[in-house]
Write a protein that holds these residues in place. Structure first.
Motif, short mmCIF file in Angstrom:
data_model
loop_
_atom_site.label_atom_id
_atom_site.label_comp_id
_atom_site.label_asym_id
_atom_site.label_seq_id
_atom_site.Cartn_x
_atom_site.Cartn_y
_atom_site.Cartn_z
N MET A 107 54.26 11.34 57.55
CA MET A 107 53.91 11.57 58.94
C MET A 107 52.39 11.49 59.08
SD MET A 107 55.10 14.73 61.20
CE MET A 107 54.63 14.94 62.83
N TYR A 108 51.94 10.82 60.10
CA TYR A 108 50.52 10.62 60.33
C TYR A 108 49.98 11.64 61.31
CZ TYR A 108 51.20 6.08 58.16
OH TYR A 108 51.49 5.09 57.29
N THR A 109 48.77 12.11 61.02
CA THR A 109 48.06 12.98 61.94
C THR A 109 47.10 12.10 62.74
OG1 THR A 109 48.15 14.76 60.33
CG2 THR A 109 46.59 15.01 62.14
#
Length: 82
Positions: free
Chosen positions: A1-3
């Motif tokens: 998951m990307y921030t």
């Protein structure tokens, strides 16, 4: 998951004015994409940029050769011609 970050959040991380972040995006130095009307920047790209700047400036202070400018593919906004 990307921030992800928006312009204001990126500016806070970089300790610069939001206009400076927009200039970095326009110059294709900081990868960003437009989702709707807002830019989205991966926080990992912000940190990579910071690491590059620190390494380059440290090398210059130590009298070493400056590091080459980063060249990499990025998720550019279709509105930018980079």
């Amino acid at each position: 998951m990307y921030t992800t970050c928006n312009i204001k959040e990126a500016a806070e991380i970089l300790k610069v004015h939001p206009h400076t972040v927009l200039e970095l995006i326009a110059a294709c130095i900081l990868p960003a994409g437009k989702v709707g009307k807002a830019y989205v920047i991966l926080s990992s790209d912000i940190h990579k940029y910071i690491e590059h700047v620190i390494a380059q400036q440290t090398a210059q202070r130590m009298g070493g050769q400056p590091l080459p400018k980063r060249t990499r593919k990025h998720r550019a906004s279709p509105h930018l011609a980079c």
